[in-house]
Design a protein around this motif. Structure first.
Motif, PDB file in Angstrom:
ATOM      1  N   ARG A 225       0.346  -0.803   0.456  1.00 18.63           N
ATOM      2  CA  ARG A 225       0.415  -0.158   0.296  1.00 18.63           C
ATOM      3  C   ARG A 225       1.449   0.936   0.062  1.00 18.63           C
ATOM      4  O   ARG A 225       0.852   2.211  -0.981  1.00 18.63           O
ATOM      5  N   LEU A 226       1.370   1.371   1.081  1.00 20.49           N
ATOM      6  CA  LEU A 226       2.567   2.967   1.387  1.00 20.49           C
ATOM      7  C   LEU A 226       3.460   2.502  -0.410  1.00 20.49           C
ATOM      8  O   LEU A 226       3.668   3.990  -0.818  1.00 20.49           O
ATOM      9  N   GLY A 227       4.227   1.399  -1.200  1.00 21.83           N
ATOM     10  CA  GLY A 227       4.620   1.919  -1.753  1.00 21.83           C
ATOM     11  C   GLY A 227       3.754   1.616  -3.317  1.00 21.83           C
ATOM     12  O   GLY A 227       3.933   3.128  -3.914  1.00 21.83           O
ATOM     13  N   ARG A 228       2.614   1.846  -3.660  1.00 25.16           N
ATOM     14  CA  ARG A 228       1.866   2.950  -4.117  1.00 25.16           C
ATOM     15  C   ARG A 228       1.317   3.744  -3.846  1.00 25.16           C
ATOM     16  O   ARG A 228       1.621   4.401  -5.575  1.00 25.16           O
ATOM     17  N   ARG A 229       1.422   4.037  -3.187  1.00 21.74           N
ATOM     18  CA  ARG A 229       1.575   5.717  -2.894  1.00 21.74           C
ATOM     19  C   ARG A 229       2.408   6.744  -2.977  1.00 21.74           C
ATOM     20  O   ARG A 229       1.938   7.488  -3.548  1.00 21.74           O
ATOM     21  N   ILE A 230       3.883   5.683  -2.769  1.00 25.76           N
ATOM     22  CA  ILE A 230       4.536   6.716  -3.381  1.00 25.76           C
ATOM     23  C   ILE A 230       4.640   6.822  -4.714  1.00 25.76           C
ATOM     24  O   ILE A 230       5.044   8.057  -4.812  1.00 25.76           O
ATOM     25  N   ALA A 231       4.818   6.268  -5.230  1.00 28.23           N
ATOM     26  CA  ALA A 231       4.615   5.331  -6.824  1.00 28.23           C
ATOM     27  C   ALA A 231       3.679   6.417  -7.657  1.00 28.23           C
ATOM     28  O   ALA A 231       4.410   7.057  -8.260  1.00 28.23           O
ATOM     29  N   ALA A 232       2.445   6.679  -6.724  1.00 35.06           N
ATOM     30  CA  ALA A 232       1.827   7.831  -7.383  1.00 35.06           C
ATOM     31  C   ALA A 232       1.854   9.004  -7.305  1.00 35.06           C
ATOM     32  O   ALA A 232       1.120   9.940  -7.982  1.00 35.06           O
ATOM     33  N   GLN A 233       2.616   9.325  -6.222  1.00 39.21           N
ATOM     34  CA  GLN A 233       2.652  10.643  -5.509  1.00 39.21           C
ATOM     35  C   GLN A 233       4.124  11.464  -6.227  1.00 39.21           C
ATOM     36  O   GLN A 233       4.187  12.017  -6.860  1.00 39.21           O
ATOM     37  N   ASN A 234       4.967   9.873  -7.309  1.00 39.75           N
ATOM     38  CA  ASN A 234       6.088  10.990  -7.736  1.00 39.75           C
ATOM     39  C   ASN A 234       6.382  12.258  -6.790  1.00 39.75           C
ATOM     40  O   ASN A 234       6.788  13.338  -7.311  1.00 39.75           O
ATOM     41  N   PRO A 235       7.605  11.955  -6.343  1.00 38.27           N
ATOM     42  CA  PRO A 235       7.955  13.360  -5.424  1.00 38.27           C
ATOM     43  C   PRO A 235       9.182  14.341  -5.756  1.00 38.27           C
ATOM     44  O   PRO A 235       9.977  13.670  -6.689  1.00 38.27           O
ATOM     45  N   VAL A 236       9.359  15.833  -6.045  1.00 32.09           N
ATOM     46  CA  VAL A 236      11.168  16.018  -6.464  1.00 32.09           C
ATOM     47  C   VAL A 236      11.821  16.266  -5.201  1.00 32.09           C
ATOM     48  O   VAL A 236      11.208  16.397  -3.979  1.00 32.09           O
ATOM     49  N   ILE A 237      13.057  15.399  -5.533  1.00 34.41           N
ATOM     50  CA  ILE A 237      13.525  15.841  -5.058  1.00 34.41           C
ATOM     51  C   ILE A 237      15.248  16.598  -4.895  1.00 34.41           C
ATOM     52  O   ILE A 237      15.047  16.993  -6.175  1.00 34.41           O
ATOM     53  N   GLY A 238      15.483  17.457  -3.847  1.00 37.97           N
ATOM     54  CA  GLY A 238      16.394  18.406  -4.428  1.00 37.97           C
ATOM     55  C   GLY A 238      16.336  19.585  -4.528  1.00 37.97           C
ATOM     56  O   GLY A 238      17.240  20.557  -4.542  1.00 37.97           O
ATOM     57  N   THR A 239      14.852  19.729  -4.947  1.00 38.24           N
ATOM     58  CA  THR A 239      14.494  21.036  -5.789  1.00 38.24           C
ATOM     59  C   THR A 239      13.568  21.970  -4.927  1.00 38.24           C
ATOM     60  O   THR A 239      12.883  21.638  -3.981  1.00 38.24           O
ATOM     61  N   ASP A 240      14.476  22.615  -4.736  1.00 39.54           N
ATOM     62  CA  ASP A 240      13.231  23.936  -3.264  1.00 39.54           C
ATOM     63  C   ASP A 240      12.475  24.731  -3.794  1.00 39.54           C
ATOM     64  O   ASP A 240      12.485  25.205  -5.201  1.00 39.54           O
ATOM     65  N   VAL A 241      11.404  24.409  -4.712  1.00 36.19           N
ATOM     66  CA  VAL A 241      10.289  24.551  -5.156  1.00 36.19           C
ATOM     67  C   VAL A 241       9.753  26.096  -5.054  1.00 36.19           C
ATOM     68  O   VAL A 241       9.247  26.491  -5.416  1.00 36.19           O
ATOM     69  N   ASP A 242       9.374  26.277  -3.815  1.00 39.86           N
ATOM     70  CA  ASP A 242       8.172  27.282  -3.026  1.00 39.86           C
ATOM     71  C   ASP A 242      10.300  27.882  -3.605  1.00 39.86           C
ATOM     72  O   ASP A 242       9.545  29.646  -4.217  1.00 39.86           O
ATOM     73  N   ARG A 243      11.414  28.482  -3.964  1.00 39.30           N
ATOM     74  CA  ARG A 243      12.524  29.113  -4.694  1.00 39.30           C
ATOM     75  C   ARG A 243      11.642  29.193  -5.646  1.00 39.30           C
ATOM     76  O   ARG A 243      12.173  29.637  -6.914  1.00 39.30           O
ATOM     77  N   LEU A 244      12.049  27.950  -6.580  1.00 36.43           N
ATOM     78  CA  LEU A 244      11.447  28.258  -8.121  1.00 36.43           C
ATOM     79  C   LEU A 244      10.724  28.602  -8.425  1.00 36.43           C
ATOM     80  O   LEU A 244      10.665  29.716  -9.535  1.00 36.43           O
ATOM     81  N   LEU A 245       9.530  28.785  -7.401  1.00 34.17           N
ATOM     82  CA  LEU A 245       8.037  28.970  -8.145  1.00 34.17           C
ATOM     83  C   LEU A 245       8.306  30.258  -7.522  1.00 34.17           C
ATOM     84  O   LEU A 245       7.322  31.293  -8.066  1.00 34.17           O
ATOM     85  N   ARG A 246       9.309  31.313  -7.223  1.00 35.87           N
ATOM     86  CA  ARG A 246       8.932  32.667  -7.459  1.00 35.87           C
ATOM     87  C   ARG A 246      10.009  33.137  -8.572  1.00 35.87           C
ATOM     88  O   ARG A 246       9.911  34.480  -8.642  1.00 35.87           O
ATOM     89  N   ARG A 247      10.933  32.237  -9.055  1.00 38.25           N
ATOM     90  CA  ARG A 247      11.759  32.947 -10.550  1.00 38.25           C
ATOM     91  C   ARG A 247      10.972  32.196 -11.767  1.00 38.25           C
ATOM     92  O   ARG A 247      11.233  32.966 -12.754  1.00 38.25           O
TER      93      ARG A 247
END
Length: 358
Positions: A225-247
């Motif tokens: 169940r946890l594996g399916r959940r993580i696969a569906a989420q496709n996390p973004v690793i190592g990128t400061d998304v908040d900073r990116l969206l300011r630029r």
């Protein structure tokens, strides 16, 4: 049979399997269309570095060199793979593109290549899942003067003309390319209706993959169940998304195009000079003439085992676990498959292939 096993693909999955088959005394060959081992990595964008630190990037039997806490470049990975093949004297046939894998008339398989024809008792498809770029049909409606390329052809900002760039896709590749373009003075819009949960590269003084390793995250089953959940989420690793969206400007889904403009789901329009389609890939096995593909062209299997005797897969995302397609973890799947192949080789004769449907 010419060979006991043919491995299609000389990337990390094929090499890891080759290591174990060599130890088991299996007669095999690894077929790769590239001119050098590791070329599929060399062809990726210039600034690409791995998420995983070097301590987790080694294949079975040979640690990845360098600072164990540092993150290697794509060229370091390519050179490591070439060194790995040489270190274990693996029988890699370079410049050997596979044009057909089909059932043999006397069992096993006939494998046609750009350099000749082979016969093998078993075939392992270790060619990965990133074959054919997926580009939406709307791309055809953009004016010819708009430069378009899939993320797999992106190399660096200097090669992109114009100032206004649209990056389509909110996965790791899309956000990384958008950030790099913004850093180089481009006016960037990121068409990403959804962006996966952002995970920092380091947490509490440790690399995130150190935590993944300790917590068993990379060994999560694709069926859990946890594996399916993580696969569906496709996390973004190592990128400061908040900073990116300011630029960059985040815009909605692209639904249409007209001339030099894309039309967005919210009714808005965006003029573009260049579009980078970070929209992933679709499975494409035109050379696999064995009835194991579904309607989308993807192979049907369970943990890499197909219903066709002697045909296996290796290195697909979530094939068995979260780490199945990750450099430092694919060796686990390779070891399991090698043991199966070695046992089958010792205990059973080659089984006749089932009849091919008319």
């Amino acid at each position: 049979m010419d060979l006991d096993t043919v491995i299609v693909g000389g990337g990390q999955a094929g090499l890891a399997l080759g290591h174990y088959l060599r130890r088991a005394g299996v007669r095999f060959a690894i077929l790769d269309a590239h001119n050098r081992v590791g070329d599929s990595w060399r062809q990726r964008w210039d600034s690409l570095t791995l998420f995983t630190p070097r301590r987790f990037d080694g294949l079975p039997g040979l640690p990845f060199p360098g600072d164990p806490d540092g993150h290697p470049s794509k060229d370091e990975v390519a050179d490591y793979l070439a060194r790995y093949a040489a270190h274990f004297d693996l029988p890699v046939r370079l410049g050997c593109g596979v044009t057909s894998v089909r059932p043999g008339t006397a069992g096993g398989f006939t494998v046609d290549t750009s350099t000749g024809t082979l016969r093998a008792r078993r075939v392992v498809v270790a060619a990965g899942a990133f074959h054919t770029p997926r580009i939406p049909e709307v791309a055809r409606k953009l004016a010819p003067r708009v430069t378009q390329l899939h993320s797999s052809r992106y190399r660096n900002p200097d090669r992109l003309p114009g100032r206004d760039v649209l990056v389509v896709g909110g996965g790791n590749t899309g956000v990384q390319i958008a950030g790099e373009l913004a850093d180089h003075g481009r006016r960037v819009a990121l068409a990403a209706p959804t962006i996966g949960p952002a995970l920092p590269q380091r947490w509490l003084g440790r690399d995130i993959f150190w935590w993944f390793s300790r917590l068993g995250t990379m060994r999560l089953s694709a069926e859990s169940r946890l594996g399916r959940r993580i696969a569906a989420q496709n996390p973004v690793i190592g990128t400061d998304v908040d900073r990116l969206l300011r630029r960059v400007d985040r815009v909605g889904r692209v639904v249409d195009a007209e001339g030099c403009q894309v039309l967005l789901a919210d009714g808005g329009r965006r003029r573009v000079d260049t579009v980078v389609w970070a929209t992933g890939f679709r499975p494409h096995y035109p050379w696999l003439e064995v009835p194991v593909l579904d309607a989308s062209g993807a192979p049907v299997h369970r943990e890499g085992v197909t219903d066709w005797p002697g045909l296996y897969l290796l290195g697909l995302p979530w094939q068995r676990t979260r780490g199945s397609a990750v450099l430092g973890w694919v060796g686990r799947d390779a070891q399991v498959l090698a043991a199966r192949l070695a046992d089958d080789r010792r205990l059973a004769p080659a089984r006749p292939a089932p009849a091919v449907p008319a």
